[in-house]
Design an enzyme around this catalytic site. Structure first.
Site, PDB file in Angstrom:
ATOM      1  CB  SER A 206     -15.647 -19.288  -6.983  1.00 39.20           C
ATOM      2  OG  SER A 206     -16.555 -20.641  -6.707  1.00 39.20           O
ATOM      3  CD  GLU A 207     -17.444 -21.789 -12.430  1.00 39.46           C
ATOM      4  OE1 GLU A 207     -16.566 -21.441 -11.965  1.00 39.46           O
ATOM      5  OE2 GLU A 207     -17.891 -22.846 -12.970  1.00 39.46           O
ATOM      6  CG  ASN A 208     -20.297 -20.501  -6.356  1.00 38.32           C
ATOM      7  OD1 ASN A 208     -19.050 -20.694  -6.784  1.00 38.32           O
ATOM      8  ND2 ASN A 208     -20.522 -20.357  -5.031  1.00 38.32           N
TER       9      ASN A 208
END
Lengths: 225, 231, 231
Positions: A46-48
């Site tokens: 999850s790129e966050n």
């Protein structure tokens, strides 16, 4: 429509190998993780800022410190690892993500992708999309084959000779999966490799602006378990 | 899910003469000793080694003390080329250069860190003010940005990275205690094959996941059996 | 030892109209809400804001919900220019652009993170393959390295950085739980004045120092009183 999206997600799930690290876009791409073949376990990035996303949570069970890239609350796997944004995109850009699945507005014969801006209409920002498609080892586009305009009732091709929207990246798309077919992007152009039994090759060609080469080894579009 | 746990020799099965390896650690602290031992046991030669320094030479603490970290590889004569920031503690490097049996490339420590990180994180390089106007600038592109001069430091790649964890879970998420972190959080992921040797191995989910500081997606193989450092 | 603990208003005493600030957080999660509130209370205007996105707009969860994170600054009309990667969630930005009251510079998310880190860590820039051949390449230097094209992404600097810690000690060493890390470990240190608002404040040495993940030497001021996120 929901059925068609499920079909696409099921077909896409077959591309995943056990142990894959994957980043799934919001919407249809996220559905892919529900249809993984038996014995295939993947780690979702999850790129966050974490690896080990495990799906959505029930209302009331939210951990407010675990959001996904869309701002929704999600569940984390026991093997989750949390990190900052530079590390997150280091993992993405550094080729440590095996596959990313994203939607597209347009894809073309060179594997160019446009999925972030419609000048004058949609102004959201590229977010992590440019890094993802440049960094992931395999870029899979899942989308409905054509763009349906509700007002005019006309469908327009999204698989083009050349993207006319501003691109997200050049030459990055590896595979296109639609409700009609599977198309591989090769050095020689687009190769039609699988065809869904609801459609003929002529149907696909008519719905596609780009030149398609029909694989001599054309297979049925397989979503069986 | 594929099992990442290996014995030390299984983990380096693909390591061959002439390959490039990264070895984490700072004067041996934070270096995976059981992987150094495995390389010597396997008898691989002509390695290019990327590391901060040459580890510790034989007899550092006492007459009976073995070398530590990359010092083991130097003593065994398996290094043809060392890329490091400081090699003064290990006389074998200087001796090797004089005898012409070894090549040494010196890189400023901060640049070494960024070159490894750049490879791990998919950057084409970084611009650093460090080394401008010095010997460290030789052969490097110089770029002026807003009136200030920088050196372009390009990524360093390797076939294998060898790192050391204090605690690692079976997926490869790991942490390093105190000053054993150094190059471990940078090198794990920067090579084609990334091996972690750990003091303690736990199951995924056994500890609070936020304890771990480096992601297991950057780790390919895990070897158990690192021992605490002995003085 | 200088005391770093301040009230929110004391911490932003030097913040003036037209300054550039960095605000950590991802759609509000990990943003220091009490510092956003303090900026509104002080009435500072015409800010340039560097952040991942526009936070959350008013009424995200229900009609009584206030904006979150940078969304508060947008709602108050205190932002002239936003530098971000994704602004689709907060309609005030699109409206501001159309109305000509706001400027928006979009940067790919990974490049935004590296630009902030580059400033914090003294690099002149980084070379990234991201954005080559796209609108994101406009006005940027392109450099070919070993046959591959890269964009030069230069550092982003700010007058103030506003970060949020889950736990911070009185020296400024801090940690952020789970997915609240995002830009906090990058922005703290990247501005002339770096403020951390924390949920929990402890004395130095009260917890195992290895618990903390960002160094207090990068923090200038600490404000207590962040509340857990409410849905």
């Amino acid at each position: 429509m929901a059925d068609l999206k499920t079909r696409i997600a099921k077909r896409c799930a077959k591309e995943f190998k056990d142990g894959y690290v994957a980043n799934l876009g919001i919407g249809l791409p996220t559905m892919v993780s529900s249809f993984l073949p038996e014995g295939v376990h993947i780690t979702i990035q999850s790129e966050n800022g974490f690896t080990g996303l495990e799906g959505s949570v029930e209302r009331g069970d939210e951990n407010v410190e675990i959001i996904n890239a869309g701002g929704g609350y999600v569940k984390a796997s026991p093997r989750v690892n949390y990190f900052d944004s530079a590390t997150s995109f280091g993992i993405i850009r550094g080729g440590h993500v095996d596959a990313t699945v994203l939607g597209a507005m347009q894809v073309d014969e060179q594997g160019n992708l446009a999925n972030w801006i419609i000048p004058g209409k949609m102004y959201a920002g590229m977010g992590g999309a440019m890094d993802l498609v440049v960094g992931a080892k395999e870029v899979i586009i899942t989308m409905l084959h054509q763009q349906f305009n509700k007002k005019t009732g006309v469908s327009k091709p999204k698989i083009l000779k050349e993207c006319n929207l501003p691109v997200t990246a050049l030459g990055v798309v590896d595979l296109i999966i639609t409700e009609m077919c599977v198309i591989k992007v090769t050095d020689e152009g687009l190769l039609l490799t699988e065809l869904h039994h609801d459609f003929t090759v002529e149907d696909v060609v008519a719905a596609t602006e780009a030149h398609l080469t029909v694989s001599p080894d054309l297979k049925p579009y397989d979503i069986s378990e | 899910m594929a099992n990442k746990i290996r014995t030390a020799l299984e983990a380096i099965a693909g390591l061959q003469d002439g390959m490039t390896i990264m070895v984490a650690g700072f004067m041996g602290t934070g270096t995976p000793e059981i992987l150094m031992d495995a390389i010597i046991e396997k008898g691989v030669k002509h390695l290019t080694v990327i590391c901060n320094d040459g580890g510790l030479p034989r007899g550092w603490y006492s007459d009976y003390d073995t070398p530590r970290g990359t010092g083991k590889l130097l003593e065994a004569g398996v290094i043809d080329h060392i890329i490091a920031s400081h090699v003064g503690l290990t006389p074998l490097v200087g001796q090797g250069i004089i005898d012409d049996t070894m090549e040494c490339t010196l890189v400023p420590q901060g640049s070494l860190v960024e070159k490894i990180r750049a490879n791990n994180f998919g950057l084409g390089g970084v611009l650093t003010p460090t080394g401008v106007g010095t010997i460290a600038a030789e052969g490097k592109m110089q770029i002026e940005i807003d009136g200030k001069m920088y050196l372009l430091e390009k990524p360093l790649r390797a076939d294998y990275s060898l790192c050391r964890a204090s605690v690692c879970d079976e997926f490869g998420n790991f942490l390093c205690n105190k000053t054993t972190k150094n190059f471990n959080y940078l090198m794990a992921g920067a090579a084609d094959h990334n091996i972690i040797a750990t003091e303690r191995l736990v199951k995924a989910g056994e500890l609070d996941p936020d304890t771990f500081q480096h992601s297991g997606v950057l780790v390919d193989m895990i070897v158990e059996g690192e021992k605490p450092w002995q003085i | 030892m200088t005391m770093k603990i301040r009230t929110a208003q004391e911490a932003i005493a030097g913040l003036k109209d037209g300054m550039t600030i960095m605000v950590a957080g991802f759609l509000g999660t990990g943003s220091p809400e009490i510092l956003m509130d303090a900026i509104l209370e002080k009435g500072v205007k015409h800010l340039t804001v560097i952040g991942n996105d526009g936070g959350l707009p008013r009424g995200w969860y229900n009609e009584y919900d206030t904006p979150r994170g940078i969304g508060k600054l947008l709602d108050a009309g205190a932002v002239d220019h936003i530098i971000a990667s994704h602004v689709g969630v907060n309609p005030l930005i699109g409206k501001g652009i159309i109305a000509g009251t706001m400027e928006c510079t979009l940067v790919p998310q990974g490049s935004l993170a590296e630009k902030i880190r580059a400033d914090n860590f003294g690099l002149g820039g980084v070379l990234t393959p991201t954005g080559v051949g796209t609108l994101a390449a406009e006005g940027k230097m392109q450099i070919e390295i070993d046959g591959k094209m890269y964009l030069l992404e230069k550092p982003l600097h700010a007058d103030y950085s506003f970060c949020r810690a889950s736990i911070c000690d009185d020296f400024g060493n801090f940690l952020c739980n789970k997915a609240t890390k995002n830009y906090n470990y990058l922005m703290a240190g990247a501005a002339d004045h770096n403020i951390v608002a924390t949920e929990r404040l402890v004395k130095a040495g009260e917890l195992d120092p290895d618990t903390f993940q960002h160094s207090g030497v990068l923090v200038d001021m600490i404000v207590e009183g962040e509340k857990p996120w409410q849905i």
